[in-house]
Design a protein around this motif. Structure first.
Motif, PDB file in Angstrom:
ATOM      1  N   ASP A 127      15.356  -3.454 -14.961  1.00  0.00           N
ATOM      2  CA  ASP A 127      15.057  -3.973 -16.059  1.00  0.00           C
ATOM      3  C   ASP A 127      13.417  -4.228 -16.354  1.00  0.00           C
ATOM      4  OD1 ASP A 127      17.618  -4.081 -16.821  1.00  0.00           O
ATOM      5  OD2 ASP A 127      17.990  -6.139 -16.270  1.00  0.00           O
ATOM      6  N   ARG A 170      11.513  -1.066 -16.970  1.00  0.00           N
ATOM      7  CA  ARG A 170      11.666  -0.487 -18.261  1.00  0.00           C
ATOM      8  C   ARG A 170      10.866  -1.312 -19.158  1.00  0.00           C
ATOM      9  NH1 ARG A 170      15.403   3.110 -19.466  1.00  0.00           N
ATOM     10  NH2 ARG A 170      17.462   3.380 -18.100  1.00  0.00           N
ATOM     11  N   ASP A 224       7.643  -0.043 -21.581  1.00  0.00           N
ATOM     12  CA  ASP A 224       7.311  -0.294 -23.187  1.00  0.00           C
ATOM     13  C   ASP A 224       5.983  -0.583 -23.291  1.00  0.00           C
ATOM     14  OD1 ASP A 224      10.072   0.198 -23.800  1.00  0.00           O
ATOM     15  OD2 ASP A 224      10.762  -1.706 -23.829  1.00  0.00           O
ATOM     16  N   CYS A 278      13.936   7.873 -28.924  1.00  0.00           N
ATOM     17  CA  CYS A 278      14.344   6.511 -28.287  1.00  0.00           C
ATOM     18  C   CYS A 278      13.041   5.924 -27.688  1.00  0.00           C
ATOM     19  CB  CYS A 278      15.428   6.700 -27.334  1.00  0.00           C
ATOM     20  SG  CYS A 278      16.997   7.123 -28.174  1.00  0.00           S
ATOM     21  N   HIS A 326      11.719   2.555 -29.065  1.00  0.00           N
ATOM     22  CA  HIS A 326      12.035   1.417 -27.884  1.00  0.00           C
ATOM     23  C   HIS A 326      13.676   1.076 -27.914  1.00  0.00           C
ATOM     24  CE1 HIS A 326       7.958   0.562 -27.317  1.00  0.00           C
ATOM     25  NE2 HIS A 326       7.636   0.399 -28.722  1.00  0.00           N
ATOM     26  N   ARG A 354      17.078   1.229 -26.097  1.00  0.00           N
ATOM     27  CA  ARG A 354      17.408   1.320 -24.587  1.00  0.00           C
ATOM     28  C   ARG A 354      18.618   1.905 -24.036  1.00  0.00           C
ATOM     29  NH1 ARG A 354      14.864  -2.854 -21.728  1.00  0.00           N
ATOM     30  NH2 ARG A 354      12.591  -2.693 -21.893  1.00  0.00           N
ATOM     31  N   SER A 370      21.831   4.188 -23.053  1.00  0.00           N
ATOM     32  CA  SER A 370      21.684   5.047 -22.035  1.00  0.00           C
ATOM     33  C   SER A 370      22.436   6.468 -22.389  1.00  0.00           C
ATOM     34  CB  SER A 370      22.296   4.611 -20.585  1.00  0.00           C
ATOM     35  OG  SER A 370      23.515   4.401 -20.978  1.00  0.00           O
ATOM     36  N   ARG A 404      22.445   6.351 -28.458  1.00  0.00           N
ATOM     37  CA  ARG A 404      21.228   6.409 -28.810  1.00  0.00           C
ATOM     38  C   ARG A 404      21.398   6.823 -30.200  1.00  0.00           C
ATOM     39  NH1 ARG A 404      18.946   9.348 -23.361  1.00  0.00           N
ATOM     40  NH2 ARG A 404      18.559   7.536 -22.139  1.00  0.00           N
TER      41      ARG A 404
END
Length: 480
Positions: free
Chosen positions: A320, A323, A327, A384, A388, A390, A392, A397
């Motif tokens: 997390d 990621r 961003d 994506c 942004h 997230r 998977s 998506r």
């Protein structure tokens, strides 16, 4: 144990994926009040020969939980005596539910996904009863291919290998039973992740396990894998643990075991045995920045692989945090995003491919991955990154991008249908190759396709072509 290819095994699997939940044995709901003490609850269960009961806490509008003999075991370790301990204090209220008209495949997937042994079965708002794992197994004649049980109970790498060998057989049986490709990949993905997590738990020292995050990436991370493909795995380590004495040996044992299980080593060496893919959190943050702002030509590819990462063992907060850092790194990085998206358009369409798709005598193969699945998967991945998102998996998506109005809803549905068709065609082709003793590939000869498949393939590739045009416009690829 039943042979995976035997008629009995096939009948068992088809029973599993065609029967409905209401067809199985459901234990009638028995309710107890949440305020009742444990001794009184156990007295009621003993009188009725039961091992579990549903717990009503707060009346008809209150919450509903479950109390089992396993919960009683845990209660006995508490300082309060059972005679004064209310069942609401011990019961679990995070029930996993399933509709009575769902098929048993869905029930199995829910048990695997949530690691539970019982499901609450509803018909609308009405509770019909509880479906237990043992009852599910009994309904399919002690089905021997529910590999989740075998994975959980594996006490050694050798026992895990036996479970891994059943996954491909299960995929073949599900495919032969006409199960949709997205359902096959969803169950396969859950089982594979469970397998990897159990393996890492067997080979990694406890301290390393607690201070790391095991990642699977690529199609495995997206829940889009069917038969076993190249390994794509990595390890994020809490700062200070990158030089743990047991790390090199654990990484080597992990990748060697997966290879023995049938997951080939990654040709690009994207595995735990490569120090570049087992790094501390701070070092990995530098990797992310270098991939985006550096000059390494492999940076976009490495980022694409990481973007599909899913945590399967250890501390998921490490992923997390990575990621969140990504961003921040991607802010105002339009030039990089364009370079990243360009990969979806890198494979040139062969001369005359449109006519060749339906040409009965053409022996020149088409690459289903390069022409079909990769442009969809990577193009969606690029969108994506830009917005942004997230999620998977490619399906999730696409739905999220549509909800954000970043892709037309009709095109999103068309892309998902095209992706599932291409994945299904590839799986069918690969299973035929394996049955013939050949290596599974992404290549298919147009001459081997039926008229219907040829038409559907042509339609799917037309959708891909339309999507590639959208990517060129959205990322201004023609100006690169």
């Amino acid at each position: 144990m039943t042979d995976a290819k035997s008629p009995d095994a096939q009948r068992e699997m088809l029973t599993l994926v065609t029967a409905r939940v209401r067809d199985a044995y459901l234990r009638k709901p028995v309710y107890v009040d949440g305020a009742l003490d444990l001794v009184s609850v156990c007295r009621q269960l003993s009188a009725q020969g039961l091992t579990s009961a549903l717990v009503c806490d707060g009346g008809s509008a209150g919450r509903l939980g479950i109390f089992t003999t396993t919960d009683l075991r845990d209660a006995l370790l508490r300082p309060e005596p059972p005679s004064v301990l209310a069942v609401r204090e011990i019961a679990r209220f995070d029930l996993v539910e399933v509709n009575a008209d769902a098929d048993l495949f869905e029930a199995l997937w829910l048990m695997v996904r949530h690691r539970v042994h019982r499901l609450l079965v509803r018909d609308g708002e009405t509770v019909l009863g509880v479906l237990g794992q043992l009852d599910l197994v009994s309904f399919v004649a002690n089905h021997s291919h529910i590999v989740a049980l075998q994975i959980d109970e594996a006490a050694s790498v050798a026992e895990l290998k036996a479970a891994a060998e059943r996954i491909d057989a299960m995929v073949s049986l599900l495919h032969d039973g006409g199960i949709k490709i997205e359902r096959i990949t969803r169950l396969t993905g859950e089982l594979n992740r469970r397998l990897f997590a159990r393996l890492w738990g067997l080979v990694a020292p406890p301290e390393l396990l607690a201070n790391s995050c095991l990642l699977v990436m690529g199609s495995e991370g997206r829940d889009e894998q069917t038969i076993k493909t190249d390994q794509d795995n990595a390890l994020l380590l809490r700062d200070g643990y990158e030089n743990h004495a047991g790390l090199p040996e654990a990484a080597a044992r992990f990748n060697a075991a997966l290879a023995e299980f049938g997951y080939p080593p990654c040709p690009g060496d994207i595995m735990l045995t490569n120090p570049r893919w087992r790094r501390s959190a701070s070092a990995f943050r530098e990797n992310l920045r270098e991939w985006v702002h550096g000059s390494d030509p492999e940076g976009p590819m490495h980022l694409a692989i990481f973007f599909d990462a899913v945590a399967v063992a250890g501390d998921p907060r490490l992923l997390d945090a990575a990621r969140a850092h990504l961003d921040r790194v991607l802010a105002d990085s339009d030039a990089f995003l364009a370079r990243f998206a360009a990969a979806a358009d890198q494979f040139d369409e062969p001369q005359g491919w449109w006519a060749r798709v339906t040409a009965r005598g053409d022996e020149h193969p088409l690459d289903l991955k390069k022409l079909g699945t990769f442009p969809i998967v990577h193009g969606v991945r690029a969108l994506c990154l830009k917005y942004h998102v997230r999620e998977s998996g490619t399906a999730d998506r696409l739905r999220r991008l549509s909800a954000l109005n970043q892709i037309d809803a009709d095109l999103g549905r068309d892309l998902l249908e095209a992706l599932h068709y291409l994945m299904g065609l590839k799986l069918r082709h690969q299973l035929c190759q394996r049955a013939g003793g050949e290596a599974a590939t992404n290549l298919v000869r147009p001459s081997a396709l039926s008229t219907m498949d040829g038409d559907q393939l042509k339609d799917a590739l037309a959708i891909v072509k339309r999507f590639r045009g959208l990517l060129r416009r959205r990322f201004q690829l023609d100006t690169l």
